[in-house]
Design an enzyme around this catalytic site. Structure first.
Site, short mmCIF file in Angstrom:
data_model
loop_
_atom_site.label_atom_id
_atom_site.label_comp_id
_atom_site.label_asym_id
_atom_site.label_seq_id
_atom_site.Cartn_x
_atom_site.Cartn_y
_atom_site.Cartn_z
N GLU A 54 -6.20 -23.32 -81.45
CA GLU A 54 -7.21 -23.80 -82.39
C GLU A 54 -6.86 -23.44 -83.83
OE1 GLU A 54 -9.32 -25.92 -81.79
OE2 GLU A 54 -9.41 -25.87 -79.62
N TYR A 79 -16.20 -24.07 -86.67
CA TYR A 79 -15.57 -24.96 -85.71
C TYR A 79 -14.79 -24.18 -84.65
CZ TYR A 79 -11.99 -27.36 -83.30
OH TYR A 79 -11.18 -27.76 -82.28
N ASP A 107 -15.75 -31.18 -85.31
CA ASP A 107 -14.53 -31.23 -86.10
C ASP A 107 -14.44 -32.62 -86.73
OD1 ASP A 107 -13.90 -32.87 -83.96
OD2 ASP A 107 -11.79 -32.37 -84.07
#
Length: 298
Positions: free
Chosen positions: A44, A127, A145
């Site tokens: 991520e 996020y 996102d």
DNA sequence: AAGCCGGGGCC
DNA sequence: GGCCCAGGCTT
């Protein structure tokens, strides 16, 4: 009366997108059931503003070298920055190592599962915390996102693209679409992101291949043009400090040891810009200067 | 809310 | 050559 349509559209949207995802999801290594929570977190952070195709090989090498937070916490920062290679925004690599150290010191070396604890980690924002909670731990979270924003803007709101800067209204809409069940919520998060990345793309969407084209508000309205196109401005690149910083970092990554600072300031024709950028890199902790030479931090 | 922070590939 | 990419952080 129009509001009575929404719950039905929402349910159909979720069902169709998740079904599509089950059939055609890309086989990405951080989606494997064997992937650790740390592996998900690393992916991520790498994926923050860097496309999947460029992240995948770097992620594989990274996880092989530093499989756990403790491994990364104990690494040389210079090695970390070199392994980050050209993923861009090298401050992310620095924060990821800080993140690993915090996980070791405050969480016993285990990635926390709570969004609150996750968002407190360096380099982990709203996020990323929601994504890790969902993908690594199967928690129910609201994952918003750039892909999800675009998918919801088109399918529900009926606009070509979401507004340039995220609005609270978007988050409320996203939250209203998340299924109640945690597992379903995590699947919806992955599926809606995947749709945005593969089909409902920003540039030239593949509406003819879209599983929800028959209910998409934007498609049904005849795909009207972006209403705030005039307010978008791309990031300049040529001649910017970011470009100069990138050149400096590249030289230092490619060098096996210290480099003369004069060789670094040569990367810009403007001496003031060169020294400003070098000072900024030192300030950020990406470069160390010792007399006439500079190097990556030990 | 706006600006800063990499880098590369695609239209 | 402009635009976009699984954003975060600072002001």
């Amino acid at each position: 009366m129009p509001t009575t349509h929404r719950p039905d559209v929402t349910a159909r949207l979720r069902t169709a997108v998740v079904r599509w995802f089950d059939e055609s999801a890309r086989d990405l290594p951080w989606r494997a059931s064997s992937c650790s929570a740390w592996g998900v977190l690393v992916s991520e952070v790498m994926l923050q503003q860097t496309p999947v195709v460029r992240v995948e090989p770097r992620w594989r090498a990274w996880m092989e070298r530093w499989p756990t937070p403790a491994d990364l916490a104990g690494a040389s920062t210079a090695d970390v920055l070199r392994a980050w290679d050209r993923l861009g925004y090298p401050r992310r690599a620095l924060r990821l190592q800080e993140c690993a150290r915090v996980i070791v010191e405050r969480h016993g070396g285990q990635v926390p599962a709570d969004e609150e604890a996750l968002v407190a980690l360096p380099g982990v924002g709203t996020y990323t915390a929601a994504a890790v909670a969902a993908f690594a731990f199967g928690r129910r979270s609201v994952v918003v996102d750039t892909n999800v924003r675009r998918v919801l803007a088109r399918t529900i709101t009926g606009t070509a693209l979401p507004p340039p800067s995220p609005r609270a209204e978007e988050r409320r809409l996203a939250a209203s679409v998340v299924p109640d069940d945690a597992r379903d919520a995590a699947r919806w998060a992955a599926a809606s992101m995947e749709l945005g990345a593969v089909v409902c793309t920003a540039r030239s969407p593949r509406c003819d291949e879209c599983p929800v084209r028959s209910l998409c508000a934007w498609n049904l309205a005849g795909r009207p043009a972006d209403e705030h196109a005039s307010r978008r401005r791309g990031q300049a690149w040529e001649g910017t400090d970011r470009q100069v910083r990138g050149r400096v970092m590249r030289i230092l990554r490619d060098a096996s040891g210290p480099v003369l600072t004069s060789a670094l300031t040569d990367v810009s024709a403007d001496p003031a810009q060169a020294s400003r950028c070098l000072a900024g890199l030192v300030e950020d902790g990406l470069v160390e200067i010792d007399g006439e030479v500079a190097r990556l931090p030990a």
